[in-house]
Scaffold this motif. Structure first.
Motif, PDB file in Angstrom:
ATOM      1  N   ARG A   6      44.176  49.300  23.650  1.00 28.71           N
ATOM      2  CA  ARG A   6      43.729  48.149  23.536  1.00 28.71           C
ATOM      3  C   ARG A   6      44.314  47.202  23.995  1.00 28.71           C
ATOM      4  NH1 ARG A   6      39.909  45.854  19.707  1.00 28.71           N
ATOM      5  NH2 ARG A   6      39.803  47.871  18.942  1.00 28.71           N
ATOM      6  N   LEU A   7      43.092  46.420  24.835  1.00 32.11           N
ATOM      7  CA  LEU A   7      43.340  45.417  26.001  1.00 32.11           C
ATOM      8  C   LEU A   7      42.808  43.839  25.840  1.00 32.11           C
ATOM      9  CD1 LEU A   7      43.922  47.149  29.541  1.00 32.11           C
ATOM     10  CD2 LEU A   7      45.588  46.180  27.852  1.00 32.11           C
ATOM     11  N   THR A   8      43.083  42.724  26.076  1.00 29.34           N
ATOM     12  CA  THR A   8      42.600  41.760  25.340  1.00 29.34           C
ATOM     13  C   THR A   8      42.622  41.332  27.255  1.00 29.34           C
ATOM     14  OG1 THR A   8      42.986  41.517  23.932  1.00 29.34           O
ATOM     15  CG2 THR A   8      42.714  39.460  25.009  1.00 29.34           C
ATOM     16  N   LEU A   9      41.518  41.471  28.068  1.00 25.91           N
ATOM     17  CA  LEU A   9      41.340  40.547  29.522  1.00 25.91           C
ATOM     18  C   LEU A   9      40.418  38.963  29.626  1.00 25.91           C
ATOM     19  CD1 LEU A   9      40.355  44.393  31.886  1.00 25.91           C
ATOM     20  CD2 LEU A   9      42.226  42.783  30.939  1.00 25.91           C
ATOM     21  N   VAL A 281      40.934  53.879  35.798  1.00 28.20           N
ATOM     22  CA  VAL A 281      42.088  54.399  37.380  1.00 28.20           C
ATOM     23  C   VAL A 281      43.246  53.746  36.800  1.00 28.20           C
ATOM     24  CG1 VAL A 281      42.428  53.952  39.622  1.00 28.20           C
ATOM     25  CG2 VAL A 281      39.880  53.945  38.708  1.00 28.20           C
ATOM     26  N   PHE A 282      42.729  52.541  36.372  1.00 33.56           N
ATOM     27  CA  PHE A 282      44.313  51.852  36.268  1.00 33.56           C
ATOM     28  C   PHE A 282      45.708  52.159  35.122  1.00 33.56           C
ATOM     29  CE2 PHE A 282      42.547  48.663  38.770  1.00 33.56           C
ATOM     30  CZ  PHE A 282      43.374  47.618  39.381  1.00 33.56           C
ATOM     31  N   GLU A 283      44.771  53.164  34.767  1.00 32.76           N
ATOM     32  CA  GLU A 283      45.790  54.203  33.148  1.00 32.76           C
ATOM     33  C   GLU A 283      46.647  54.626  33.724  1.00 32.76           C
ATOM     34  OE1 GLU A 283      45.702  55.810  28.703  1.00 32.76           O
ATOM     35  OE2 GLU A 283      43.760  56.195  30.649  1.00 32.76           O
ATOM     36  N   ASN A 284      45.471  55.974  34.776  1.00 32.65           N
ATOM     37  CA  ASN A 284      46.375  56.845  35.755  1.00 32.65           C
ATOM     38  C   ASN A 284      47.208  56.885  36.219  1.00 32.65           C
ATOM     39  OD1 ASN A 284      44.739  58.480  34.860  1.00 32.65           O
ATOM     40  ND2 ASN A 284      43.353  59.281  36.198  1.00 32.65           N
ATOM     41  N   ASP A 289      48.388  46.954  33.463  1.00 31.89           N
ATOM     42  CA  ASP A 289      49.252  45.700  33.199  1.00 31.89           C
ATOM     43  C   ASP A 289      48.519  44.729  34.057  1.00 31.89           C
ATOM     44  OD1 ASP A 289      51.059  47.335  34.443  1.00 31.89           O
ATOM     45  OD2 ASP A 289      52.270  45.792  34.288  1.00 31.89           O
ATOM     46  N   GLN A 290      48.267  45.363  35.445  1.00 26.78           N
ATOM     47  CA  GLN A 290      47.522  44.194  36.473  1.00 26.78           C
ATOM     48  C   GLN A 290      45.712  44.854  36.742  1.00 26.78           C
ATOM     49  OE1 GLN A 290      49.357  42.658  37.695  1.00 26.78           O
ATOM     50  NE2 GLN A 290      51.887  43.872  37.211  1.00 26.78           N
ATOM     51  N   LEU A 291      45.491  45.358  35.877  1.00 22.61           N
ATOM     52  CA  LEU A 291      43.535  45.112  35.441  1.00 22.61           C
ATOM     53  C   LEU A 291      43.171  43.775  34.985  1.00 22.61           C
ATOM     54  CD1 LEU A 291      41.152  46.890  35.589  1.00 22.61           C
ATOM     55  CD2 LEU A 291      41.732  47.541  33.400  1.00 22.61           C
ATOM     56  N   GLU A 292      43.880  43.098  34.542  1.00 20.33           N
ATOM     57  CA  GLU A 292      43.341  41.469  34.336  1.00 20.33           C
ATOM     58  C   GLU A 292      43.719  40.766  36.549  1.00 20.33           C
ATOM     59  OE1 GLU A 292      43.766  38.500  31.289  1.00 20.33           O
ATOM     60  OE2 GLU A 292      45.176  38.372  32.103  1.00 20.33           O
ATOM     61  N   ALA A 293      44.651  40.713  36.727  1.00 23.04           N
ATOM     62  CA  ALA A 293      44.804  40.564  37.844  1.00 23.04           C
ATOM     63  C   ALA A 293      43.673  40.890  38.378  1.00 23.04           C
ATOM     64  CB  ALA A 293      46.581  40.675  38.174  1.00 23.04           C
ATOM     65  N   PHE A 294      42.829  41.847  38.967  1.00 22.91           N
ATOM     66  CA  PHE A 294      42.012  42.286  39.556  1.00 22.91           C
ATOM     67  C   PHE A 294      41.189  42.211  39.526  1.00 22.91           C
ATOM     68  CE2 PHE A 294      40.028  46.460  41.199  1.00 22.91           C
ATOM     69  CZ  PHE A 294      39.657  45.740  42.782  1.00 22.91           C
ATOM     70  N   THR A 295      40.891  42.578  38.647  1.00 18.19           N
ATOM     71  CA  THR A 295      39.384  41.897  37.725  1.00 18.19           C
ATOM     72  C   THR A 295      39.033  40.267  37.481  1.00 18.19           C
ATOM     73  OG1 THR A 295      39.746  41.644  35.580  1.00 18.19           O
ATOM     74  CG2 THR A 295      39.192  44.039  36.923  1.00 18.19           C
ATOM     75  N   ARG A 310      36.275  32.415  28.558  1.00 19.99           N
ATOM     76  CA  ARG A 310      36.389  33.924  26.714  1.00 19.99           C
ATOM     77  C   ARG A 310      36.812  35.495  28.097  1.00 19.99           C
ATOM     78  NH1 ARG A 310      29.566  34.505  26.993  1.00 19.99           N
ATOM     79  NH2 ARG A 310      30.703  36.428  25.162  1.00 19.99           N
ATOM     80  N   THR A 311      37.386  35.965  26.902  1.00 17.65           N
ATOM     81  CA  THR A 311      37.744  37.514  26.760  1.00 17.65           C
ATOM     82  C   THR A 311      37.160  38.691  26.846  1.00 17.65           C
ATOM     83  OG1 THR A 311      38.916  37.240  25.099  1.00 17.65           O
ATOM     84  CG2 THR A 311      40.416  36.405  26.436  1.00 17.65           C
ATOM     85  N   ILE A 312      37.125  39.689  26.878  1.00 18.30           N
ATOM     86  CA  ILE A 312      36.327  41.130  26.555  1.00 18.30           C
ATOM     87  C   ILE A 312      38.034  41.725  26.012  1.00 18.30           C
ATOM     88  CG2 ILE A 312      35.390  40.618  28.189  1.00 18.30           C
ATOM     89  CD1 ILE A 312      35.741  43.224  30.142  1.00 18.30           C
ATOM     90  N   GLU A 313      37.373  43.007  25.356  1.00 17.99           N
ATOM     91  CA  GLU A 313      38.418  43.192  25.251  1.00 17.99           C
ATOM     92  C   GLU A 313      37.938  45.304  25.278  1.00 17.99           C
ATOM     93  OE1 GLU A 313      40.826  43.931  22.297  1.00 17.99           O
ATOM     94  OE2 GLU A 313      40.551  41.243  22.258  1.00 17.99           O
ATOM     95  N   LEU A 314      39.228  46.190  26.095  1.00 18.83           N
ATOM     96  CA  LEU A 314      38.407  47.293  26.222  1.00 18.83           C
ATOM     97  C   LEU A 314      39.755  48.219  25.361  1.00 18.83           C
ATOM     98  CD1 LEU A 314      39.394  46.883  30.179  1.00 18.83           C
ATOM     99  CD2 LEU A 314      36.981  47.358  28.623  1.00 18.83           C
ATOM    100  N   VAL A 315      38.881  49.144  25.055  1.00 17.28           N
ATOM    101  CA  VAL A 315      39.534  49.840  23.688  1.00 17.28           C
ATOM    102  C   VAL A 315      39.536  51.183  24.464  1.00 17.28           C
ATOM    103  CG1 VAL A 315      38.578  50.378  21.352  1.00 17.28           C
ATOM    104  CG2 VAL A 315      38.135  48.468  22.370  1.00 17.28           C
TER     105      VAL A 315
END
Length: 352
Positions: A6-9, A281-284, A289-295, A310-315
């Motif tokens: 789970r990620l919060t971005l 892609v980022f998990e692979n 931990d760099q996904l939020e910076a990119f998106t 606001r935030t989103i969750e990636l589950v």
């Protein structure tokens, strides 16, 4: 492999998006506005969005098509032509109506016939943009018939982009949808006034995916996907955390009969499953931990905007997340990008 589930971005933004118009706009806008806070809207309609008046009218059509309850801001752009009025650009920027101007070399891609042929004829506009700090978004390919399609980005950098930036060193430039190691290297070395967007699909496909085993029209885009070494350079750049790189999906819907035909249109529709694809892609790469910076962070920083509150969750789900194979619009059916592997990350919006 990461054990993160789970990620919060911060809510992501899309810094290169095609929404089209009319019934197509109504059909595909929700795929972006559900998960993205803002998007840079491409102006290559027919006719193109060339003036502040055009941009205002297009923005009104986008907002009228926005589903109830969706919190989304279209960031408008003007289509640069050899007759663009610098004062109109400056006034549109000052009012907040536009966030950038888009440069298409004439004939480079879909609906680019009105683009620039003689760059000297737009020097007055570029000078004004440099003065006021308005970014130039660049489709970076030459269109010379004697330049191989797989080399057009690298040649553009040498012949057009680098001389332009030396002439206007204060001009903020976004190299859109880079596809080569050449583009990555140039963006890295360009200083604070240069950045580059990378698409979802160019992180996943290479030119073999288009051509091996038969032509795959739904993988055809411009700039065309390149060799695997270039895809790997893009993945390394996107997952690096460098502020020079951020997401611009170039999600570009065409109804299926315009893709699967004797002269198919360039464009891949990725808006609906982009966040799931990117998480994969980022998990692979061990870089979640760099996904939020990119998106969500690098793009606003370059454009001088605050990140979304606001935030989103990636589950991460055990079973693959299901996406429709097509989006059905009043203008026809649009095929959704198939990355070729199951997607297990699901995007969930957090309440405001």
């Amino acid at each position: 492999m990461s054990t993160t589930t789970r990620l919060t971005l911060r809510r992501p933004d899309d810094w290169h998006l095609h929404l089209r118009d009319d019934e197509m706009l109504k059909g595909i806008l929700p795929s972006t506005s559900e998960n993205f806070g803002r998007a840079i809207i491409m102006p290559n309609l027919v006719p193109p969005v060339v003036s502040a008046k055009d941009a205002k009218a297009y923005r009104e059509r986008i907002m009228a098509a926005l589903p109830e309850g969706h919190d989304f801001t279209p960031l408008m752009t003007l289509y640069l032509t050899e007759t663009t009025d610098p004062q109109d650009v400056a006034e549109a920027a000052k009012s907040g109506l536009i966030s950038a101007v888009k440069l298409y070399p004439a004939g480079a891609t879909t609906n680019s016939q009105s683009g620039v042929r003689d760059f000297e004829n737009v020097s007055n506009v570029l000078e004004k943009m440099a003065e006021i700090g308005l970014p130039l978004c660049v489709h970076g390919e030459v269109t010379d018939a004697d330049v191989d399609i797989f080399d057009r980005e690298a040649v553009f950098i040498d012949r057009i982009l680098d001389p332009m930036r030396k002439r206007f060193p204060q001009l903020k430039v976004v190299m859109e949808h880079i596809t080569t190691k050449d583009g990555v290297d140039y963006a890295k070395s360009g200083g604070d006034n240069l950045a580059a967007t990378i698409t979802t699909h160019h992180l996943i496909i290479n030119r073999n995916d288009i051509l091996v085993g038969g032509i795959k029209p739904h993988f055809y885009c411009l700039p065309v996907a390149k060799r695997e070494e270039h895809r790997l350079a893009l993945v390394a750049a996107a997952t690096s955390g460098s502020p020079r790189f951020f997401l611009g999906t170039d999600s570009a819907p065409h109804r299926d009969e315009r893709k699967v035909c004797g002269c198919g249109c360039a464009g891949i529709f990725t808006a609906i499953n982009t966040m799931s694809c990117l998480a994969h892609v980022f998990e692979n790469e061990g870089a979640l931990d760099q996904l939020e910076a990119f998106t969500s962070l690098n793009g606003p920083a370059f454009y001088g905007m605050a990140a979304n509150e606001r935030t989103i969750e990636l589950v991460k789900c055990d079973a693959p997340v299901e996406f429709p194979s097509h989006i059905h619009t009043g203008d026809g059916s649009v095929t959704v990008f198939d990355p070729g592997f199951p997607l297990h990350w699901k995007a969930i919006n957090n309440p405001s």
